[in-house]
Design an enzyme around this catalytic site. Sequence first.
Site: not given
Length: 486
Positions: A192, A385
Amino acid sequence: MYSKNVPSSFPKNFLWGGATAANQVEGAWNIDGKGISTAEVVKRATSRKNFTFNEVTKKSLEEAIEDTSTITYPKRRGIDFYHHYEEDIRLFAEMGFKAYRLSIAWARIFPNGDENEPNEKGLVFYDHVFEVCKKYGIEPVVTISHYEMPLGLTLKSNGWETRETIDEFTKLTKVLFERYKGQVKYWLTFNEINAAVWGFSGTGALDEGLPVAQKMQLRYQALHHQFIASALAVLQCHEIDPEAKIGSMLARMQTYPKTPAPSDVRAAQLQDQLNLFFTDVQVRGEYPRYMNRYFHDNGIELEFVTGDEETLKQGKVDFLSFSYYMSTVTSDDEDITKVTGNFALGEANPYLESSEWGWQIDPIGLRITLNELWDRYQVPLFIVENGLGAIDELTADKKIHDDYRIDYLRKHIVEMKEAIKDGVELMGYTSWGPIDLISASTSEMSKRYGFIYVDQDDEGNGSLERIRKDSFYWFKEVIASNGEKL
């Protein structure tokens, strides 16, 4: 080329599995030569609904260094994967995992981040983990940096604020690519990566007390250093192990305009650009022009050195991976009620339900995201995810009936299949937290994602026994049927 053939389901080589981070599962924070990481100085949140990482200040950092508590700092204990990895991977294999996404604890390899030689005991640990994965035919998908750089680099260089950290990172990646050549086929550079604009957990840099403009200057400069480090790692990987693939990883924030009003549509477009800027750099190999105005309007002046632009151009990633948990709604009206979740801030969407933590559930948004990312980049996509954090109740006979989790995942997998029919090239799906772990944002255990229950409470009490939930058996059938039995 036009084709009448529309895919009917998931490809045969689809990578089904689950994802974890070292700082949320491993524990063993101070043994076998491991140094302390930036994740291990972030205090447990005082509010369950606190979606952001607790701020780290110079004072709190000094306190954390002196304090050896695993109650105040639960990521130090994780779920003791360090001593349970064989059992845990065996359970993943029982579900039929084709892939297991995990991260390397940088401070386990270079305890302070600036050593000349790596810690052999740390490397041996991952040798063993990859051997067990191979034993069960599970493909490791390895994140190199997942919010867990050595704290020594914060103390020495203020993390990614300074360019010298690039050299320490590429020293790490060179060791990893050479050591695990042939064992790891899929790598991700930064988890991320857009989290860098949120501060310490993404940058490892202290910026307390700075005016907002200076904070943003520091964070985007730190991000630029990460972009360069990522591109250099891609080049290293391609040279050392040409058979391996290396990708980027984005926290995807799907944003809708509140109304058809052009001002709301433009507000949503801007939010979308600010989210996709990161992958524009890593996939396309250059800074997009639309960021020129953003930097200008916010007084941000990035420092490039000779060769940076060429490095970004040459070090483009092979695939794009991302997390997806929710969508948000935005408008040009600042006077709105906002909802939170995984770094998303936006107005509540009246058409969506929410989790116990206020994260709005939007399976169709995943299909929209997949189509938009595919249309924009035309590179393989990988959902690394996605999952539901919830409070699970353990029954007297040690069962967990988590139909709510099954329902959440089923709806998202249905939309993944629809996106594949739309023409999206999707590599795989690793749900977040296949086993209960320490929450990234709040550092609690109560927020459970796993197919496997771990007997541990928020204070660290419990036997650490692993218990299969109802979702364990459901996901096993999903994988065995390659997504047909939902």
